[in-house]
Design an enzyme around this catalytic site. Sequence first.
Site, PDB file in Angstrom:
ATOM      1  N   LYS A 190      -6.878 -24.738   3.313  1.00  0.00           N
ATOM      2  CA  LYS A 190      -6.278 -24.974   1.988  1.00  0.00           C
ATOM      3  C   LYS A 190      -4.889 -24.351   2.009  1.00  0.00           C
ATOM      4  CE  LYS A 190      -5.508 -23.569  -1.782  1.00  0.00           C
ATOM      5  NZ  LYS A 190      -4.109 -23.566  -2.320  1.00  0.00           N
ATOM      6  N   SER A 244      -1.792 -12.795  -1.673  1.00  0.00           N
ATOM      7  CA  SER A 244      -1.541 -11.573  -2.430  1.00  0.00           C
ATOM      8  C   SER A 244      -2.798 -10.712  -2.517  1.00  0.00           C
ATOM      9  CB  SER A 244      -1.070 -11.942  -3.832  1.00  0.00           C
ATOM     10  OG  SER A 244      -2.103 -12.640  -4.490  1.00  0.00           O
ATOM     11  N   THR A 245      -2.577  -9.443  -2.773  1.00  0.00           N
ATOM     12  CA  THR A 245      -3.704  -8.520  -2.939  1.00  0.00           C
ATOM     13  C   THR A 245      -4.545  -8.931  -4.144  1.00  0.00           C
ATOM     14  OG1 THR A 245      -2.505  -6.767  -1.825  1.00  0.00           O
ATOM     15  CG2 THR A 245      -4.244  -6.069  -3.327  1.00  0.00           C
ATOM     16  N   GLY A 248      -6.705 -11.631  -3.015  1.00  0.00           N
ATOM     17  CA  GLY A 248      -7.653 -11.071  -2.041  1.00  0.00           C
ATOM     18  C   GLY A 248      -8.865 -10.450  -2.720  1.00  0.00           C
ATOM     19  N   GLU A 266      -5.722 -10.806   4.586  1.00  0.00           N
ATOM     20  CA  GLU A 266      -4.407 -10.334   5.058  1.00  0.00           C
ATOM     21  C   GLU A 266      -3.502 -10.380   3.833  1.00  0.00           C
ATOM     22  OE1 GLU A 266      -4.033  -9.265   8.066  1.00  0.00           O
ATOM     23  OE2 GLU A 266      -5.799 -10.106   9.036  1.00  0.00           O
ATOM     24  N   CYS A 301       5.629 -10.592   4.136  1.00  0.00           N
ATOM     25  CA  CYS A 301       4.673  -9.547   3.750  1.00  0.00           C
ATOM     26  C   CYS A 301       5.076  -8.193   4.328  1.00  0.00           C
ATOM     27  CB  CYS A 301       3.280  -9.922   4.221  1.00  0.00           C
ATOM     28  SG  CYS A 301       3.233 -10.327   5.972  1.00  0.00           S
ATOM     29  N   GLU A 400       5.062  -5.162  -4.913  1.00  0.00           N
ATOM     30  CA  GLU A 400       5.650  -6.077  -3.939  1.00  0.00           C
ATOM     31  C   GLU A 400       6.511  -7.093  -4.697  1.00  0.00           C
ATOM     32  OE1 GLU A 400       3.052  -8.920  -1.998  1.00  0.00           O
ATOM     33  OE2 GLU A 400       4.090  -8.568  -0.103  1.00  0.00           O
TER      34      GLU A 400
HETATM   35  P1  NAD Z   1      -1.356 -16.070  -3.486  1.00  0.00           P
HETATM   36  O1  NAD Z   1      -2.416 -15.038  -3.382  1.00  0.00           O
HETATM   37  O2  NAD Z   1      -0.840 -16.453  -4.805  1.00  0.00           O
HETATM   38  O3  NAD Z   1      -1.849 -17.433  -2.816  1.00  0.00           O
HETATM   39  C1  NAD Z   1      -2.306 -17.496  -1.476  1.00  0.00           C
HETATM   40  C2  NAD Z   1      -3.248 -18.676  -1.349  1.00  0.00           C
HETATM   41  O4  NAD Z   1      -4.379 -18.423  -2.174  1.00  0.00           O
HETATM   42  C3  NAD Z   1      -2.663 -20.006  -1.793  1.00  0.00           C
HETATM   43  O5  NAD Z   1      -3.148 -21.041  -0.981  1.00  0.00           O
HETATM   44  C4  NAD Z   1      -3.203 -20.138  -3.211  1.00  0.00           C
HETATM   45  O6  NAD Z   1      -3.307 -21.472  -3.653  1.00  0.00           O
HETATM   46  C5  NAD Z   1      -4.561 -19.505  -3.069  1.00  0.00           C
HETATM   47  N1  NAD Z   1      -5.082 -18.984  -4.324  1.00  0.00           N
HETATM   48  C6  NAD Z   1      -4.381 -18.474  -5.370  1.00  0.00           C
HETATM   49  N2  NAD Z   1      -5.210 -18.126  -6.360  1.00  0.00           N
HETATM   50  C7  NAD Z   1      -6.458 -18.407  -5.942  1.00  0.00           C
HETATM   51  C8  NAD Z   1      -7.743 -18.298  -6.539  1.00  0.00           C
HETATM   52  N3  NAD Z   1      -7.902 -17.813  -7.768  1.00  0.00           N
HETATM   53  N4  NAD Z   1      -8.815 -18.674  -5.824  1.00  0.00           N
HETATM   54  C9  NAD Z   1      -8.669 -19.163  -4.574  1.00  0.00           C
HETATM   55  N5  NAD Z   1      -7.484 -19.329  -3.970  1.00  0.00           N
HETATM   56  C10 NAD Z   1      -6.384 -18.943  -4.640  1.00  0.00           C
HETATM   57  O7  NAD Z   1      -0.192 -15.579  -2.531  1.00  0.00           O
HETATM   58  P2  NAD Z   1       1.196 -16.302  -2.250  1.00  0.00           P
HETATM   59  O8  NAD Z   1       2.091 -16.070  -3.404  1.00  0.00           O
HETATM   60  O9  NAD Z   1       0.948 -17.682  -1.784  1.00  0.00           O
HETATM   61  O10 NAD Z   1       1.708 -15.497  -0.971  1.00  0.00           O
HETATM   62  C11 NAD Z   1       2.403 -14.310  -1.053  1.00  0.00           C
HETATM   63  C12 NAD Z   1       1.511 -13.148  -0.682  1.00  0.00           C
HETATM   64  O11 NAD Z   1       0.994 -13.321   0.635  1.00  0.00           O
HETATM   65  C13 NAD Z   1       2.287 -11.856  -0.649  1.00  0.00           C
HETATM   66  O12 NAD Z   1       1.545 -10.864  -1.300  1.00  0.00           O
HETATM   67  C14 NAD Z   1       2.398 -11.556   0.841  1.00  0.00           C
HETATM   68  O13 NAD Z   1       2.567 -10.209   1.134  1.00  0.00           O
HETATM   69  C15 NAD Z   1       1.117 -12.098   1.344  1.00  0.00           C
HETATM   70  N6  NAD Z   1       1.182 -12.346   2.794  1.00  0.00           N
HETATM   71  C16 NAD Z   1       0.470 -11.511   3.621  1.00  0.00           C
HETATM   72  C17 NAD Z   1       0.534 -11.687   4.995  1.00  0.00           C
HETATM   73  C18 NAD Z   1      -0.242 -10.808   5.941  1.00  0.00           C
HETATM   74  O14 NAD Z   1      -0.429 -11.184   7.075  1.00  0.00           O
HETATM   75  N7  NAD Z   1      -0.712  -9.642   5.498  1.00  0.00           N
HETATM   76  C19 NAD Z   1       1.306 -12.721   5.520  1.00  0.00           C
HETATM   77  C20 NAD Z   1       2.008 -13.548   4.650  1.00  0.00           C
HETATM   78  C21 NAD Z   1       1.938 -13.356   3.280  1.00  0.00           C
END
Ligand code: NAD
Length: 497
Positions: A190, A244-245, A248, A266, A301, A400
């Site tokens: 996804k 995002s956390t 997560g 992650e 990240c 962040e």
């Molecule tokens: P996000 O958590 O908003 O979304 C990530 C994914 O989760 C997307 O595909 C989104 O559609 C999905 N998602 C969102 N809400 C959801 C829900 N309620 N249920 C199921 N799926 C859901 O994060 P983002 O804005 O896409 O990405 C940025 C974040 O990713 C930052 O916090 C960044 O630090 C982190 N990141 C971490 C790493 C790592 O390896 N640690 C790498 C890249 C990015």
Amino acid sequence: MASAQIDWHARARELQIDGRMVIDGQRRNTQSGETFDCLSPLNGKSLGAVARSRAADVDAAVACARQAFDDGRWADMAPAARKRVLQRFAEKILGAREELALLETLDMGKPIQYSLAVDVPSTARCIQWYAEAIDKVYDEIAPTPKNALALITREPMGVIGAIVPWNYPMIMAAWKLGPALATGNSVVLKPSEKSPLTALRLAELALEAGLPPGVFNVVPGFGGEAGEALALHPQVDAIGFTGSTRTGRRMLDYASRSNLKRVYNELGGKSAFVVFDDFDDIARAATTVAGSMFFNQGESCNAPSRVFVHERVADEFVARVVAEAPKYAPADPLDPSTVMGALVDDTQLRTVMGYIAAGRSEGAVCAAGGRQVRTESGGYFVEATVFDGVSNAMKIAREEIFGPVLGVIRFKTEEEAVTLANDSAYGLQASVWSHNINRAHRVARRLRAGTVHVNQYDEDDITVPFGGFKQSGNGRDKSLHAFDKYTELKTTWIRID
Ligand code: NAD
């Protein structure tokens, strides 16, 4: 053709977008027929319609992935045979280099030169590396008494739900796909609703490479719809999540409310970059922090967004970082000389501008950047921004930002620097700059982060694990350690009479 000679705007105009899902080796519309507009951060305009997958579509994808896993069409192939398919997949990715790079830049806003030089080759290398590894990894036999043999083997987990963010859409997908596919799992991916296009092309390229239908499916859509349905699905054995956390946490909740599927998170970061006064090349430290912070518009990240500098060298350091910032002036992402592109969307733009306003109102000094620019383009561009006079208690130091905003915090002693650096909910990466070998080792050991850099920040390779301490997540992407996420350990006891 060299990237500088390509007319990327002309290529963009010719591009045909197919936003349908990939399920069971075929392009499919959603069951409801719903789509959403895939908006480009370059100008806010639609690139095309993309399938808005919902629970029924996720069900169909998971059922195909389950069937593909259970009948062994991929899992039961000899590792060397899986290797050959994945090697071809990596070659196909490189063969489609320019198309994939263009899609990535149009979809998430990063400069075309980096999509070409970083995102596409890193994706291919990741797939190729796991392909190469899979027929070289041995299982174990335990040192048991002579009348028994205990085999410790790894088995693929089954169906993996991969949910990834938008900042490195292809690379993040590859970090899941590489180890998951190499070990024989089926995957339902996804991608983020903000950057779904390259994931769909990757699935097509995998099919062309000979990956059996149903082994790698893609369901684009929104987090609260497709993402939630996938993470709650009882037939999904593990979730490989990057994001995002906040999301997560939800992943853990979905697992507890469904089948206790394994969850590998992650997550976010607020990485500390600690510069001591015994480090004599302040210019290099400053150039490095600017390069790492402003790369990918600060949407990384592991961006070193909290910079701790000893008070004796802080003025020089700040002056040098401030001088670096204008070199990252946002410009047209399709221009091959551009080094800073667009933020991914209007929401991210508003978030970043909100943090810049918060920094100012909390008393930090905006020493460089701080403005939205190129508004006439219709896209989302923010200047490389440096805040001086930040305290670790400020919102811009605790949360962040995920944009090109760096904060400098001054310290007096080593103890204070370590305490402040570790005073964060996150623990993804950190960096220590010191020519004192004892101090460098001492501080590197004490920093609570999954990766600690010494006197550099740029090193990265598929061979090393990537992941965080604390609320930056669990599990590790990359390296052989990633196999732990996508395999179950089995012990088989055999009695020997
Ligand atoms: P996000 O958590 O908003 O979304 C990530 C994914 O989760 C997307 O595909 C989104 O559609 C999905 N998602 C969102 N809400 C959801 C829900 N309620 N249920 C199921 N799926 C859901 O994060 P983002 O804005 O896409 O990405 C940025 C974040 O990713 C930052 O916090 C960044 O630090 C982190 N990141 C971490 C790493 C790592 O390896 N640690 C790498 C890249 C990015």
